[in-house]
Design a protein around this motif. Sequence first.
Motif, short mmCIF file in Angstrom:
data_model
loop_
_atom_site.label_atom_id
_atom_site.label_comp_id
_atom_site.label_asym_id
_atom_site.label_seq_id
_atom_site.Cartn_x
_atom_site.Cartn_y
_atom_site.Cartn_z
N LEU A 1 0.84 -1.20 0.00
CA LEU A 1 0.00 0.00 0.00
C LEU A 1 0.87 1.25 0.00
N GLN A 2 1.90 1.26 0.84
CA GLN A 2 2.78 2.42 0.90
C GLN A 2 3.43 2.68 -0.45
N SER A 3 3.85 1.61 -1.12
CA SER A 3 4.46 1.75 -2.44
C SER A 3 3.47 2.30 -3.45
N THR A 4 2.23 1.83 -3.39
CA THR A 4 1.19 2.30 -4.31
C THR A 4 0.90 3.78 -4.09
N LEU A 5 0.77 4.18 -2.84
CA LEU A 5 0.48 5.58 -2.53
C LEU A 5 1.65 6.49 -2.88
N GLU A 6 2.86 5.97 -2.74
CA GLU A 6 4.03 6.74 -3.14
C GLU A 6 3.98 7.03 -4.65
N LYS A 7 3.55 6.07 -5.43
CA LYS A 7 3.43 6.27 -6.88
C LYS A 7 2.33 7.29 -7.21
N VAL A 8 1.22 7.22 -6.48
CA VAL A 8 0.13 8.18 -6.70
C VAL A 8 0.62 9.59 -6.37
N LEU A 9 1.31 9.71 -5.24
CA LEU A 9 1.83 11.02 -4.84
C LEU A 9 2.84 11.53 -5.87
N GLN A 10 3.73 10.67 -6.31
CA GLN A 10 4.75 11.10 -7.27
C GLN A 10 4.12 11.54 -8.59
N SER A 11 3.04 10.88 -8.99
CA SER A 11 2.37 11.28 -10.23
C SER A 11 1.77 12.68 -10.10
N LYS A 12 1.27 13.00 -8.90
CA LYS A 12 0.75 14.35 -8.66
C LYS A 12 1.88 15.39 -8.70
N LEU A 13 3.02 15.02 -8.11
CA LEU A 13 4.15 15.95 -8.11
C LEU A 13 4.70 16.14 -9.52
N ASP A 14 4.72 15.08 -10.29
CA ASP A 14 5.17 15.20 -11.68
C ASP A 14 4.24 16.11 -12.48
N TYR A 15 2.94 15.96 -12.26
CA TYR A 15 1.96 16.77 -12.98
C TYR A 15 2.13 18.26 -12.69
N THR A 16 2.48 18.56 -11.45
CA THR A 16 2.62 19.97 -11.04
C THR A 16 4.07 20.46 -11.11
N ASN A 17 4.97 19.64 -11.67
CA ASN A 17 6.39 20.02 -11.79
C ASN A 17 6.99 20.37 -10.44
N ASP A 18 6.63 19.60 -9.42
CA ASP A 18 7.09 19.83 -8.06
C ASP A 18 8.23 18.86 -7.76
N SER A 19 9.44 19.41 -7.62
CA SER A 19 10.62 18.59 -7.32
C SER A 19 10.81 18.35 -5.83
N PHE A 20 9.93 18.88 -5.00
CA PHE A 20 9.98 18.75 -3.55
C PHE A 20 11.37 19.14 -3.02
N LEU A 21 11.65 20.43 -3.09
CA LEU A 21 12.92 20.97 -2.65
C LEU A 21 12.81 21.53 -1.23
N PRO A 22 13.92 21.80 -0.58
CA PRO A 22 13.87 22.45 0.74
C PRO A 22 13.23 23.84 0.64
N ALA A 23 12.72 24.31 1.75
CA ALA A 23 11.99 25.58 1.79
C ALA A 23 12.81 26.74 1.25
N ASP A 24 14.09 26.79 1.59
CA ASP A 24 14.92 27.92 1.18
C ASP A 24 14.97 28.08 -0.33
N ASP A 25 14.90 26.97 -1.06
CA ASP A 25 14.94 27.04 -2.52
C ASP A 25 13.75 27.80 -3.08
N TYR A 26 12.58 27.56 -2.51
CA TYR A 26 11.37 28.26 -3.00
C TYR A 26 11.37 29.72 -2.60
N MET A 27 11.86 30.01 -1.41
CA MET A 27 11.93 31.40 -0.98
C MET A 27 12.88 32.19 -1.89
#
Length: 496
Positions: A447-473
């Motif tokens: 289940l954890q693996s499946t949800l990780e894939k779902v989450l990653q697909s959402k991040l890919d769609y939004t071009n979100d590389s999940f960087l540290p906060a300082d990078d976005y600031m």
Amino acid sequence: MTDIVNLFIVNLRGYKFLVGLNLLLLFNYVVPFKSLAQSEKPNVIFILADQWRADAVGYAGNTDVITPNLDRLAKESLVFDNAVTVMAVCAPWRASFLTGQYPLTNGVFYNDKPLPSEALTMAEIYKEQGYQTGYIGKWHLNGHKRGEDAFSARDKPVTKDRRQGFDYWKVREVTHDYNNSFYFDENDQRQVWEGYDAFSQTDSAISYIKKNKDNPFLLMMSWGPPHNPYHTAPAEYRAMYDPAKINLRENVPVHLQDSARKVIADYYAHITALDKAVGDLLNAIDKQGIADNTIFVFTSEHGDMLFSKGVLRKQRPWDESIKVPMLIRYPDKLRKAREIKGPINTPDLLPTLLGLSGISVPKSIEGTDFSSSLLSGKDIENEGALIMLPVPFHEWNFSNGGREFRGIRTERYTYVKDLAGPWLLYDNEKDPYQQKNLVGSPDYSNLQSTLEKVLQSKLDYTNDSFLPADDYMTQWNYLYDKQDSIRTKDYLKINR
């Protein structure tokens, strides 16, 4: 049709009363009967409360809170069981809703940062379709200039070029002093809301509806409460609640339960006052004869932990923070009240409303239009709603345990990771108070693996590389407010 025309001609020669009657019959036969001045386009009334969590309504099974008007409205509406805020804090929710974009796209992922003037917003889209547009209440999207104290901008007017397409304008950037409240009008003139501001704002909304009932309009009313301070609800509503009789969620620690009951009693007092305002508004819509052709939405930006898991306020990835109530009533097209189980996310709201209104969805919008499912009587099909905190700040900044995270809330599960890796996994059906973290459990590895894939697909769609906060600031040329940037090197281990 021929028989009706012939009958009309015969009566025209001798019976004036029957002429009028048959004219009416003929008109009804040819076109549906409506006031000639009433638009075929649906009106949209969007009611936004601040910090009202999903379980704090009677129709959701809460036997403590008093919400008779919302309970009645729920019997006439689509009831969204899993309305999930993409980012559980004020300004980011508002920017995401008005643009249909995710926070890292429009740049509002931190309170008191400005929504760009060039952003394509809800009011601008509806205005292009011939709608009158109005906004009443809290705005929180004007922001402040770099280097200025963020809170100082909350008492300044929002100039016309920063109103994102709204014309009728009775707005304050931010206030939580609900009994001593002012606003700025269309001419940037300071005016005062008499008494408890939500009641005066509702009166203003009713006036707006009366003046615009014969034309299509979009009206957004944004109340400040039930956001804290909780003890400031009108006295008659506070008197309706005895803290000793408040039932608590199972995840409120024993040593905080007395405090929680007092806070929640006052929180519910605000909610019951707002429920009264909802009733006034619904009655006014009925009296103006526009209820059937009006899309009426009630929801909130985010919830409040209210001592669940031992903490207050929002930004957290738990249900008390990320889930909100949401009702949509539209009698002309959504003829049957029903529950919607599939999760709907903040960026999905605007495209779905546009779909219900018969308006094409612009390409700038990233959310999903679920209107076809809603209109056809189906549930929403959605793998999950994205939740995020790119930059912790203010009440849950780094020094208070805040951390960057991304997650997914499905109809049943919650899965969240931070920069160190998988952080939270809950089976919300078996564990509705989210007390058993299943991350790393062998029984839930698939289940954890499946949800990780779902989450990653959402991040890919939004071009979100999940960087540290300082990078976005740095990317958006923002400065941290006050002490928000202070953290220890091992801050990710806090409460892990």
